[in-house]
Design an enzyme around this catalytic site. Structure first.
Site, PDB file in Angstrom:
ATOM      1  N   HIS A 253       0.849  -1.186   0.000  1.00  0.00           N
ATOM      2  CA  HIS A 253       0.000   0.000   0.000  1.00  0.00           C
ATOM      3  C   HIS A 253       0.883   1.234   0.000  1.00  0.00           C
ATOM      4  O   HIS A 253       1.930   1.238   0.648  1.00  0.00           O
ATOM      5  CB  HIS A 253      -0.920   0.007   1.235  1.00  0.00           C
ATOM      6  CG  HIS A 253      -2.059   0.954   1.090  1.00  0.00           C
ATOM      7  ND1 HIS A 253      -1.966   2.275   1.442  1.00  0.00           N
ATOM      8  CD2 HIS A 253      -3.298   0.771   0.593  1.00  0.00           C
ATOM      9  CE1 HIS A 253      -3.111   2.868   1.174  1.00  0.00           C
ATOM     10  NE2 HIS A 253      -3.943   1.979   0.656  1.00  0.00           N
ATOM     11  N   GLU A 308      -7.875  -5.033  -0.009  1.00  0.00           N
ATOM     12  CA  GLU A 308      -8.439  -5.874  -1.065  1.00  0.00           C
ATOM     13  C   GLU A 308      -8.360  -7.354  -0.710  1.00  0.00           C
ATOM     14  O   GLU A 308      -9.159  -8.149  -1.186  1.00  0.00           O
ATOM     15  CB  GLU A 308      -7.686  -5.660  -2.385  1.00  0.00           C
ATOM     16  CG  GLU A 308      -7.484  -4.205  -2.758  1.00  0.00           C
ATOM     17  CD  GLU A 308      -8.653  -3.636  -3.512  1.00  0.00           C
ATOM     18  OE1 GLU A 308      -9.650  -4.355  -3.679  1.00  0.00           O
ATOM     19  OE2 GLU A 308      -8.574  -2.468  -3.911  1.00  0.00           O
TER      20      GLU A 308
HETATM   21  C1  LIG Z   1      -0.708  -0.694  -3.883  1.00  0.00           C
HETATM   22  C2  LIG Z   1       0.543  -0.394  -4.711  1.00  0.00           C
HETATM   23  C3  LIG Z   1       0.108   0.082  -6.104  1.00  0.00           C
HETATM   24  C4  LIG Z   1       1.359   0.726  -4.014  1.00  0.00           C
HETATM   25  O1  LIG Z   1       2.378   1.062  -4.882  1.00  0.00           O
HETATM   26  P1  LIG Z   1       3.567   2.069  -4.550  1.00  0.00           P
HETATM   27  O2  LIG Z   1       3.274   2.862  -3.317  1.00  0.00           O
HETATM   28  O3  LIG Z   1       3.845   2.838  -5.789  1.00  0.00           O
HETATM   29  O4  LIG Z   1       4.728   1.079  -4.162  1.00  0.00           O
HETATM   30  P2  LIG Z   1       6.009   0.812  -5.023  1.00  0.00           P
HETATM   31  O5  LIG Z   1       5.614   0.439  -6.413  1.00  0.00           O
HETATM   32  O6  LIG Z   1       6.919   1.999  -4.848  1.00  0.00           O
HETATM   33  O7  LIG Z   1       6.615  -0.453  -4.289  1.00  0.00           O
HETATM   34  C5  LIG Z   1       7.723  -0.447  -3.402  1.00  0.00           C
HETATM   35  C6  LIG Z   1       8.490  -1.754  -3.539  1.00  0.00           C
HETATM   36  O8  LIG Z   1       7.674  -2.827  -3.057  1.00  0.00           O
HETATM   37  C7  LIG Z   1       7.403  -3.757  -4.103  1.00  0.00           C
HETATM   38  N1  LIG Z   1       5.986  -4.115  -4.024  1.00  0.00           N
HETATM   39  C8  LIG Z   1       4.942  -3.310  -3.734  1.00  0.00           C
HETATM   40  N2  LIG Z   1       3.803  -4.001  -3.744  1.00  0.00           N
HETATM   41  C9  LIG Z   1       4.129  -5.266  -4.048  1.00  0.00           C
HETATM   42  C10 LIG Z   1       3.367  -6.440  -4.215  1.00  0.00           C
HETATM   43  N3  LIG Z   1       2.042  -6.447  -4.068  1.00  0.00           N
HETATM   44  N4  LIG Z   1       4.011  -7.576  -4.551  1.00  0.00           N
HETATM   45  C11 LIG Z   1       5.350  -7.585  -4.697  1.00  0.00           C
HETATM   46  N5  LIG Z   1       6.113  -6.502  -4.545  1.00  0.00           N
HETATM   47  C12 LIG Z   1       5.526  -5.364  -4.230  1.00  0.00           C
HETATM   48  C13 LIG Z   1       7.705  -3.032  -5.394  1.00  0.00           C
HETATM   49  O9  LIG Z   1       8.068  -3.936  -6.405  1.00  0.00           O
HETATM   50  C14 LIG Z   1       8.819  -2.128  -4.994  1.00  0.00           C
HETATM   51  O10 LIG Z   1      10.001  -2.883  -4.970  1.00  0.00           O
HETATM   52  P3  LIG Z   1      11.422  -2.219  -5.365  1.00  0.00           P
HETATM   53  O11 LIG Z   1      11.712  -1.292  -4.224  1.00  0.00           O
HETATM   54  O12 LIG Z   1      12.309  -3.391  -5.454  1.00  0.00           O
HETATM   55  O13 LIG Z   1      11.221  -1.503  -6.661  1.00  0.00           O
HETATM   56  C15 LIG Z   1       1.425  -1.676  -4.820  1.00  0.00           C
HETATM   57  O14 LIG Z   1       1.757  -2.122  -3.521  1.00  0.00           O
HETATM   58  C16 LIG Z   1       0.771  -2.784  -5.637  1.00  0.00           C
HETATM   59  O15 LIG Z   1       0.896  -2.795  -6.858  1.00  0.00           O
HETATM   60  N6  LIG Z   1       0.070  -3.748  -4.963  1.00  0.00           N
HETATM   61  C17 LIG Z   1      -0.628  -4.805  -5.669  1.00  0.00           C
HETATM   62  C18 LIG Z   1      -1.966  -4.305  -6.186  1.00  0.00           C
HETATM   63  C19 LIG Z   1      -2.986  -4.082  -5.090  1.00  0.00           C
HETATM   64  O16 LIG Z   1      -3.151  -4.916  -4.196  1.00  0.00           O
HETATM   65  N7  LIG Z   1      -3.703  -2.943  -5.185  1.00  0.00           N
HETATM   66  C20 LIG Z   1      -4.749  -2.587  -4.242  1.00  0.00           C
HETATM   67  C21 LIG Z   1      -4.383  -1.392  -3.431  1.00  0.00           C
HETATM   68  S1  LIG Z   1      -5.530  -1.074  -2.124  1.00  0.00           S
END
Ligand SMILES: CC(C)(COP(=O)(O)OP(=O)(O)OC[C@H]1O[C@@H](n2cnc3c(N)ncnc32)[C@H](O)[C@@H]1OP(=O)(O)O)[C@@H](O)C(=O)NCCC(=O)NCCS
Length: 364
Positions: A253, A308
């Protein structure tokens, strides 16, 4: 080149509607814990709280409920739009289109609570109308005897909903009603800030909600659990995904760097509703395994299950078809969106950030 920040940590406005504390795992709606509201109050009470700022008195609640109930029927032109849409248009696009079609001249600047209630009341009607239409059945007419959540369940099945299902869906809908300056709420506020109208702002918010990085994840959680299928398969499957650089849906998140309080509350709701259900048992096991492996593969990123993950468990337990998960999230979040749209209108300045130009400059 500037780091792509996604505006992380940027304060884009003040709000009295909710507090999301990602370090402590706190979610507060106008001075009340969301997790308590979800268990002890109804959809209508919490919607009133978010829209008006205070808990309703008995009299206020009655009036609010009566007004909301009276707005459930779709206007004829909206039904005509629904009837004209192609079958391969997916539900969030249908919702975006039909909500947009509600935008007649009565929705000018400034937005009103009455308008917010109208859109809130019709969203379950739009979803269920389309759902039955696609399944070659007659849509179920709203039942004015039922409250908002019970009526949604009733319109889905045409049957009297059980108290347990009403309570569980209501807890889900309250916990997902509002969540600070998330992508869809921000989109709504940006659209409204041009002195556009409530329907345009909500239409923009629905567009933002549609993406899997925001509202589109719960049905993908079901897909993830279906793919894992057995406890033995959990660890190798998750390792394979993480080694391939893929994301686990239902984890991580932008704000929460600890357990998402909504996920914790929904886990209890799911456990109360489904008890020893093998699917829920698998979900609990997968959550634990995924958190452990995320810490191993992504140390320091503080990745936990998000709303979720257990939303999927609760929605599945109330027999919600998985293609309606994100639309149902929308049916709750409409309250947060419209509360923010109203708040934006009270102290408005057009949003206009800057971009750092990194392209070519002409020589002369
Ligand atoms: C929610 C979300 C979009 C937040 O994204 P964000 O704040 O931009 O986080 P980041 O993309 O900067 O992620 C930080 C790190 O954690 C990792 N990471 C984040 N969520 C992850 C996940 N669900 N699975 C695996 N790795 C994950 C990223 O790959 C990144 O790794 P890095 O530092 O090696 O590049 C992201 O966690 C995600 O895509 N989750 C899955 C989709 C989901 O469940 N969405 C519902 C949200 S309520």
């Amino acid at each position: 080149m500037l780091k792509v920040t996604g505006l992380e940590g940027v304060v884009a406005g003040e709000t009295e509607i909710s507090l999301v504390d990602g370090e402590k795992g706190h979610l507060v709606y106008r001075g009340h814990w969301a997790k308590d509201l979800a268990v002890h109050h109804t959809f209508e009470e919490v919607a009133y709280l978010l829209l008006y700022g205070t808990m309703p008195t008995g009299e206020e609640l009655l009036r609010f409920k009566k007004a909301l109930t009276g707005k459930r029927e779709l206007p004829e032109h909206a039904k005509a739009v629904l009837d004209a849409l192609p079958n391969d248009m997916e539900m969030m696009s249908v919702l975006r289109t039909v909500v947009s079609a509600m935008g007649t001249s009565s929705y000018g600047w400034e937005p009103t609570i009455e308008q917010a209630m109208t859109v809130t009341a019709v969203i379950p009607t739009i979803i269920t109308y389309r759902y039955h239409q696609l399944n070659n059945r007659e849509p179920v007419k709203p039942n004015l005897e039922y409250d908002h959540v019970a009526n949604y369940l009733y319109m889905l099945t045409g049957k009297e909903p059980s108290e347990a299902h009403i309570k569980a869906l209501s807890a889900y809908m309250i916990l997902t009603m509002e969540h600070g300056m998330n992508a869809s709420t921000f989109s709504g506020r940006v659209v409204l800030s041009t002195q556009s109208d409530l329907i345009s702002a909500v239409t923009g918010a629905i567009g933002a909600m549609k993406g899997p990085l925001h509202g589109g994840a719960p049905s993908e959680v079901i897909a993830l659990l279906d793919a894992i299928n057995t406890k033995e398969n959990a660890e190798p499957w998750i390792r394979k995904e993480l080694e391939a650089g893929r994301r686990l849906m239902g984890f991580g998140h932008r704000v929460y760097k600890t357990y998402d309080p909504r996920s914790v509350a929904l886990k209890t709701v799911a456990q109360e509703l489904s008890g020893k259900d093998p699917w829920l048992d698998l979900a609990l096991y997968v959550e634990e395994t995924a958190i452990r492996l995320l810490d191993e593969y992504k140390p320091g990123r503080k990745l936990y299950s998000n709303v979720e993950f257990y939303a999927a468990a609760v929605l599945r337990a109330v027999e919600m078809p998985s293609e309606l998960y994100t639309p149902t999230f929308t049916a709750s979040r409409i309250i947060g969106w419209t509360a923010h749209i109203l708040e934006q209108s009270k102290n408005n300045r057009i949003f206009r950030p800057k971009a750092a130009y990194v392209g070519k400059i002409p020589n002369k």
